[in-house]
Enzyme design. Structure first.
Site, PDB file in Angstrom:
ATOM      1  N   ARG A 109       0.829  -1.203   0.000  1.00  0.00           N
ATOM      2  CA  ARG A 109       0.000   0.000   0.000  1.00  0.00           C
ATOM      3  C   ARG A 109       0.867   1.259   0.000  1.00  0.00           C
ATOM      4  O   ARG A 109       0.548   2.240  -0.660  1.00  0.00           O
ATOM      5  CB  ARG A 109      -0.922  -0.010   1.222  1.00  0.00           C
TER       6      ARG A 109
ATOM      7  N   PRO B 234      16.136   2.259  14.295  1.00  0.00           N
ATOM      8  CA  PRO B 234      14.668   2.240  14.253  1.00  0.00           C
ATOM      9  C   PRO B 234      14.117   0.963  14.889  1.00  0.00           C
ATOM     10  O   PRO B 234      14.527  -0.139  14.523  1.00  0.00           O
ATOM     11  CB  PRO B 234      14.353   2.273  12.760  1.00  0.00           C
TER      12      PRO B 234
ATOM     13  N   LYS C 202      10.162   6.122  15.809  1.00  0.00           N
ATOM     14  CA  LYS C 202      10.485   5.171  14.743  1.00  0.00           C
ATOM     15  C   LYS C 202      10.676   5.880  13.402  1.00  0.00           C
ATOM     16  O   LYS C 202      11.653   5.634  12.690  1.00  0.00           O
ATOM     17  CB  LYS C 202       9.388   4.101  14.658  1.00  0.00           C
TER      18      LYS C 202
ATOM     19  N   ARG D  96      -3.100  10.097   7.912  1.00  0.00           N
ATOM     20  CA  ARG D  96      -1.761  10.699   7.772  1.00  0.00           C
ATOM     21  C   ARG D  96      -1.780  11.951   6.914  1.00  0.00           C
ATOM     22  O   ARG D  96      -0.796  12.702   6.882  1.00  0.00           O
ATOM     23  CB  ARG D  96      -0.786   9.687   7.183  1.00  0.00           C
TER      24      ARG D  96
ATOM     25  N   ASP E  52      10.846  -0.924  15.000  1.00  0.00           N
ATOM     26  CA  ASP E  52       9.494  -1.132  14.516  1.00  0.00           C
ATOM     27  C   ASP E  52       8.970  -2.432  15.119  1.00  0.00           C
ATOM     28  O   ASP E  52       9.615  -3.038  15.964  1.00  0.00           O
ATOM     29  CB  ASP E  52       9.476  -1.190  12.986  1.00  0.00           C
TER      30      ASP E  52
END
Length: 264
Positions: A122, A219, A202, A160, A221
């Site tokens: 996506r 990072p 992140k 977002r 996640d």
DNA sequence: CTGCAGGCCCTTA
DNA sequence: TAAGGGCCTGCA
């Protein structure tokens, strides 16, 4: 066509390592890279041999930096191996061709804001839709200045969209100073980035690692979190990799995902 | 067809 | 200052 012999470089691994969303295999062993306003076809002809469809001048001025080809990743791998961490040793052997890209700052900021709580296919589709009116090139803040929250939602950004609208505005009015950001050390860069809505720990780490090339940014996640919980009892010995923990993170991330997807 | 995906914001205690 | 609910949406 340039023929290059490259060590510690695998375009397929880089394309699937999660740090970029605009490198795709257009036919077997042929990869199209869209980055920094350029397009590049890379053909893998052998283990370490590649054809670059560009001039030597462009290779030197753009792609050596982009692919971080001056760095010797065998040194990082050697240090990792010396820690005798069996999991990480498997990870560096599996992802031996991973490199940390130096991607465009603006594109990386927007891309990783979009990436939050989202899936990779996506994310790729959204980025493509954003670039569509601009001949496939990622649009500058100026080109996005009239985009509304609704416009971005139409492109599929969901909640977002608001973050992107605000950040475009902030960059254009100077509140978000991209040039200044490039002058900062890792911790200051992270702090600066996190001031903006939609950028948490992140996403800030990803921007720092994959664009500003702060290879000490780490990072965490959902994948890395799981790795730390299940394989390191909740405490990853990051101090063993001081200065380049971000590179270690990439090997772990790539390897763990391969296990999940039964690629190995 | 649900659940979830490379988090973040906001509220609550 | 730590913990947890809610969030867009389309892909697996």
């Amino acid at each position: 066509m340039l023929r290059k012999v490259l060590q510690d470089f695998d375009i397929e691994q880089i394309a699937n390592s999660g740090q970029c969303f605009r490198i795709r295999e257009v036919s077997p062993s042929v990869w199209l890279v869209k980055a920094l306003g350029h397009r590049l076809c890379i053909t893998k002809i052998n283990q370490n041999e590649y054809l670059f469809d560009c001039t030597e001048k462009e290779y030197k001025s753009v792609w050596i930096d982009y692919f971080d080809l001056r760095a010797d990743y065998s040194l990082y791998k050697k240090i990792i191996q010396q820690t005798q961490d069996t999991y990480l040793t498997k990870a560096i052997n599996y992802g031996s061709g991973i490199r940390i890209l130096k991607q465009d700052l603006w594109e990386t900021i927007i891309t990783f804001i979009i990436s939050q709580q989202n899936n990779i296919s996506r994310i790729k589709n959204i980025i493509e839709r954003i670039c569509l009116p601009f001949d496939g090139t990622f649009p500058s803040p100026t080109l996005l200045k009239d985009y509304t929250e609704v416009d971005f939602k139409t492109l599929g950004l969901g909640y977002r969209a608001r973050y992107i609208v605000d950040i475009v505005k902030a960059v254009l009015n100077g509140t978000f100073d991209l040039n200044y950001l490039t002058t900062l050390q890792t911790q200051d860069a992270l702090r600066y980035l996190k001031k903006f809505d939609g950028i948490g720990p992140k996403v800030a780490s990803c921007i720092s690692l994959f664009s500003l090339h702060k290879i000490d940014a780490f990072p965490v996640d959902i994948w890395v979190k799981r790795i730390i919980e299940t394989r390191y009892a909740g405490a990853f010995p990051i101090e063993k990799y001081a200065g380049f923990a971000g590179i270690v993170q990439q090997y772990m991330f790539f390897y763990e995902r391969s296990l999940k997807h039964n690629l190995i």
